[in-house]
Scaffold this motif. Sequence first.
Motif, PDB file in Angstrom:
ATOM      1  N   MET A   1     -16.681   5.104  -9.307  1.00 42.32           N
ATOM      2  CA  MET A   1     -15.317   4.618  -9.346  1.00 42.32           C
ATOM      3  C   MET A   1     -14.390   5.782  -9.632  1.00 42.32           C
ATOM      4  SD  MET A   1     -14.486   1.535  -8.869  1.00 42.32           S
ATOM      5  CE  MET A   1     -13.214   0.397  -8.943  1.00 42.32           C
ATOM      6  N   GLY A   2     -13.137   5.724  -9.181  1.00 43.09           N
ATOM      7  CA  GLY A   2     -12.187   6.805  -9.369  1.00 43.09           C
ATOM      8  C   GLY A   2     -11.758   6.941 -10.815  1.00 43.09           C
ATOM      9  N   GLN A   3     -11.454   8.160 -11.180  1.00 39.92           N
ATOM     10  CA  GLN A   3     -10.926   8.408 -12.505  1.00 39.92           C
ATOM     11  C   GLN A   3      -9.645   9.215 -12.357  1.00 39.92           C
ATOM     12  OE1 GLN A   3     -13.612  10.816 -14.745  1.00 39.92           O
ATOM     13  NE2 GLN A   3     -14.069  12.148 -13.033  1.00 39.92           N
ATOM     14  N   LYS A   4      -8.749   9.132 -13.330  1.00 41.59           N
ATOM     15  CA  LYS A   4      -7.508   9.873 -13.267  1.00 41.59           C
ATOM     16  C   LYS A   4      -7.638  11.095 -14.159  1.00 41.59           C
ATOM     17  CE  LYS A   4      -4.455   6.170 -12.010  1.00 41.59           C
ATOM     18  NZ  LYS A   4      -3.205   5.504 -12.229  1.00 41.59           N
ATOM     19  N   SER A  28       0.548   0.527 -11.039  1.00 40.39           N
ATOM     20  CA  SER A  28      -0.501  -0.014 -10.157  1.00 40.39           C
ATOM     21  C   SER A  28       0.059  -0.997  -9.131  1.00 40.39           C
ATOM     22  CB  SER A  28      -1.596  -0.669 -10.985  1.00 40.39           C
ATOM     23  OG  SER A  28      -2.181   0.265 -11.861  1.00 40.39           O
ATOM     24  N   LEU A  29       1.092  -0.576  -8.423  1.00 41.90           N
ATOM     25  CA  LEU A  29       1.742  -1.433  -7.432  1.00 41.90           C
ATOM     26  C   LEU A  29       1.001  -1.447  -6.095  1.00 41.90           C
ATOM     27  CD1 LEU A  29       5.397  -0.409  -8.281  1.00 41.90           C
ATOM     28  CD2 LEU A  29       4.321  -2.611  -8.783  1.00 41.90           C
ATOM     29  N   LEU A  30       0.276  -0.377  -5.773  1.00 41.36           N
ATOM     30  CA  LEU A  30      -0.513  -0.358  -4.547  1.00 41.36           C
ATOM     31  C   LEU A  30      -1.832  -1.075  -4.786  1.00 41.36           C
ATOM     32  CD1 LEU A  30      -0.211   3.275  -3.115  1.00 41.36           C
ATOM     33  CD2 LEU A  30       1.074   1.239  -2.473  1.00 41.36           C
ATOM     34  N   THR A  31      -2.251  -1.851  -3.803  1.00 41.37           N
ATOM     35  CA  THR A  31      -3.547  -2.510  -3.910  1.00 41.37           C
ATOM     36  C   THR A  31      -4.644  -1.512  -3.546  1.00 41.37           C
ATOM     37  OG1 THR A  31      -3.581  -3.249  -1.610  1.00 41.37           O
ATOM     38  CG2 THR A  31      -2.523  -4.725  -3.220  1.00 41.37           C
ATOM     39  N   THR A  32      -5.862  -1.839  -3.921  1.00 39.11           N
ATOM     40  CA  THR A  32      -7.013  -1.005  -3.560  1.00 39.11           C
ATOM     41  C   THR A  32      -7.123  -0.903  -2.041  1.00 39.11           C
ATOM     42  OG1 THR A  32      -8.153  -1.674  -5.568  1.00 39.11           O
ATOM     43  CG2 THR A  32      -9.518  -0.768  -3.808  1.00 39.11           C
ATOM     44  N   GLU A  33      -6.876  -2.008  -1.351  1.00 37.55           N
ATOM     45  CA  GLU A  33      -6.944  -2.018   0.110  1.00 37.55           C
ATOM     46  C   GLU A  33      -5.907  -1.082   0.718  1.00 37.55           C
ATOM     47  OE1 GLU A  33      -6.746  -4.892  -1.741  1.00 37.55           O
ATOM     48  OE2 GLU A  33      -8.854  -5.438  -1.548  1.00 37.55           O
ATOM     49  N   GLU A  34      -4.694  -1.072   0.165  1.00 36.24           N
ATOM     50  CA  GLU A  34      -3.661  -0.172   0.674  1.00 36.24           C
ATOM     51  C   GLU A  34      -4.076   1.286   0.482  1.00 36.24           C
ATOM     52  OE1 GLU A  34       0.711  -1.893   0.157  1.00 36.24           O
ATOM     53  OE2 GLU A  34      -0.509  -2.207  -1.642  1.00 36.24           O
ATOM     54  N   THR A  35      -4.637   1.595  -0.674  1.00 32.28           N
ATOM     55  CA  THR A  35      -5.065   2.957  -0.951  1.00 32.28           C
ATOM     56  C   THR A  35      -6.171   3.388   0.007  1.00 32.28           C
ATOM     57  OG1 THR A  35      -4.467   2.688  -3.279  1.00 32.28           O
ATOM     58  CG2 THR A  35      -5.920   4.512  -2.748  1.00 32.28           C
ATOM     59  N   HIS A  36      -7.148   2.521   0.241  1.00 30.84           N
ATOM     60  CA  HIS A  36      -8.227   2.842   1.181  1.00 30.84           C
ATOM     61  C   HIS A  36      -7.686   3.024   2.604  1.00 30.84           C
ATOM     62  CE1 HIS A  36     -11.595   2.567  -1.534  1.00 30.84           C
ATOM     63  NE2 HIS A  36     -11.186   1.383  -1.963  1.00 30.84           N
ATOM     64  N   HIS A  37      -6.790   2.136   3.013  1.00 32.51           N
ATOM     65  CA  HIS A  37      -6.213   2.230   4.361  1.00 32.51           C
ATOM     66  C   HIS A  37      -5.398   3.518   4.496  1.00 32.51           C
ATOM     67  CE1 HIS A  37      -5.112   0.470   8.231  1.00 32.51           C
ATOM     68  NE2 HIS A  37      -3.900   0.952   8.013  1.00 32.51           N
ATOM     69  N   TYR A  38      -4.666   3.889   3.473  1.00 32.28           N
ATOM     70  CA  TYR A  38      -3.892   5.135   3.453  1.00 32.28           C
ATOM     71  C   TYR A  38      -4.821   6.326   3.714  1.00 32.28           C
ATOM     72  CZ  TYR A  38      -1.637   9.141   1.173  1.00 32.28           C
ATOM     73  OH  TYR A  38      -1.144  10.383   0.879  1.00 32.28           O
ATOM     74  N   HIS A  39      -5.960   6.375   3.007  1.00 35.47           N
ATOM     75  CA  HIS A  39      -6.912   7.476   3.197  1.00 35.47           C
ATOM     76  C   HIS A  39      -7.483   7.492   4.608  1.00 35.47           C
ATOM     77  CE1 HIS A  39      -7.230   7.494  -1.342  1.00 35.47           C
ATOM     78  NE2 HIS A  39      -6.804   8.692  -1.011  1.00 35.47           N
ATOM     79  N   LYS A  40      -7.764   6.320   5.162  1.00 34.91           N
ATOM     80  CA  LYS A  40      -8.284   6.241   6.527  1.00 34.91           C
ATOM     81  C   LYS A  40      -7.257   6.751   7.535  1.00 34.91           C
ATOM     82  CE  LYS A  40     -11.548   2.459   5.899  1.00 34.91           C
ATOM     83  NZ  LYS A  40     -11.883   1.076   6.238  1.00 34.91           N
ATOM     84  N   LEU A  41      -5.990   6.391   7.324  1.00 36.16           N
ATOM     85  CA  LEU A  41      -4.933   6.864   8.221  1.00 36.16           C
ATOM     86  C   LEU A  41      -4.822   8.385   8.180  1.00 36.16           C
ATOM     87  CD1 LEU A  41      -2.037   4.308   7.622  1.00 36.16           C
ATOM     88  CD2 LEU A  41      -3.441   4.575   9.687  1.00 36.16           C
ATOM     89  N   THR A  90       9.795   1.017   2.249  1.00 37.90           N
ATOM     90  CA  THR A  90      10.045  -0.137   1.399  1.00 37.90           C
ATOM     91  C   THR A  90       9.279  -1.338   1.945  1.00 37.90           C
ATOM     92  OG1 THR A  90      12.258   0.720   0.926  1.00 37.90           O
ATOM     93  CG2 THR A  90      11.859  -1.590   0.412  1.00 37.90           C
ATOM     94  N   SER A  91       8.593  -2.040   1.045  1.00 35.56           N
ATOM     95  CA  SER A  91       7.817  -3.212   1.474  1.00 35.56           C
ATOM     96  C   SER A  91       7.629  -4.169   0.309  1.00 35.56           C
ATOM     97  CB  SER A  91       6.449  -2.786   2.010  1.00 35.56           C
ATOM     98  OG  SER A  91       5.697  -2.137   1.009  1.00 35.56           O
ATOM     99  N   ARG A  92       7.198  -5.381   0.624  1.00 33.97           N
ATOM    100  CA  ARG A  92       6.836  -6.342  -0.421  1.00 33.97           C
ATOM    101  C   ARG A  92       5.519  -5.894  -1.042  1.00 33.97           C
ATOM    102  NH1 ARG A  92       8.238 -12.351   1.603  1.00 33.97           N
ATOM    103  NH2 ARG A  92       7.171 -12.768  -0.343  1.00 33.97           N
ATOM    104  N   ALA A  93       5.374  -6.097  -2.329  1.00 32.94           N
ATOM    105  CA  ALA A  93       4.145  -5.712  -3.021  1.00 32.94           C
ATOM    106  C   ALA A  93       2.940  -6.372  -2.365  1.00 32.94           C
ATOM    107  CB  ALA A  93       4.216  -6.092  -4.493  1.00 32.94           C
ATOM    108  N   GLY A  94       1.921  -5.573  -2.091  1.00 34.13           N
ATOM    109  CA  GLY A  94       0.685  -6.083  -1.531  1.00 34.13           C
ATOM    110  C   GLY A  94       0.695  -6.357  -0.039  1.00 34.13           C
ATOM    111  N   SER A  95       1.845  -6.194   0.616  1.00 34.88           N
ATOM    112  CA  SER A  95       1.931  -6.516   2.040  1.00 34.88           C
ATOM    113  C   SER A  95       1.327  -5.423   2.916  1.00 34.88           C
ATOM    114  CB  SER A  95       3.380  -6.754   2.458  1.00 34.88           C
ATOM    115  OG  SER A  95       4.098  -5.535   2.475  1.00 34.88           O
ATOM    116  N   GLY A  96       1.383  -4.193   2.451  1.00 29.86           N
ATOM    117  CA  GLY A  96       0.848  -3.082   3.227  1.00 29.86           C
ATOM    118  C   GLY A  96       1.671  -2.712   4.442  1.00 29.86           C
TER     119      GLY A  96
END
Length: 112
Positions: A1-4, A28-41, A90-96
Motif C-alpha cells: 500500500m502507498g505511504q506518504k 483526500s478528495l480524489l478517489t483511489t480509482e481517479e488516482t489509478h486512472h490518472y497514472h494510467k493516462l 473543476t469537477s464534482r467529487a468522485g465523478s472523475g
Amino acid sequence: MGQKSPIRGNIPIQINHEHITMIDDKHSLLTTEETHHYHKLLKHHGHEPHHFLLEVTEDQSPMDMNDISYVIIVKTKATHLGHQKTKTYTSRAGSGTWLAEFEQDLKGGYFG
C-alpha cells in the motif's frame, strides 16, 4: 500500500510499488480509482508521474453547505514540473470528469 513520505516543501511524495507521485490532496478528495486512472493516462501518453504535481482542493463557500442539494466541487490543478505548464480542472467529487479533460490536454500536447 502507498505511504506518504518524504516531504518536499509541503507536498507529500506518495510512494508505492509502481509510482512516485506528487499529489497534494490534504482532504483526500480524489478517489483511489481517479488516482489509478490518472497514472494510467500518464503512462499511456508517455509521461512519468513524477513529472507532474497535482494540487487538489475543494471549491466551496461556507454558504454552499446550507444548500440541501450540496455537492462537493473539486479543483484539480495539474502542473508539468519540467515545462511549468499548469491547468486547473473543476469537477464534482468522485465523478472523475476532470480526467477526460486532462487526457484531451495530454493528447493535444498542452503539457509538452
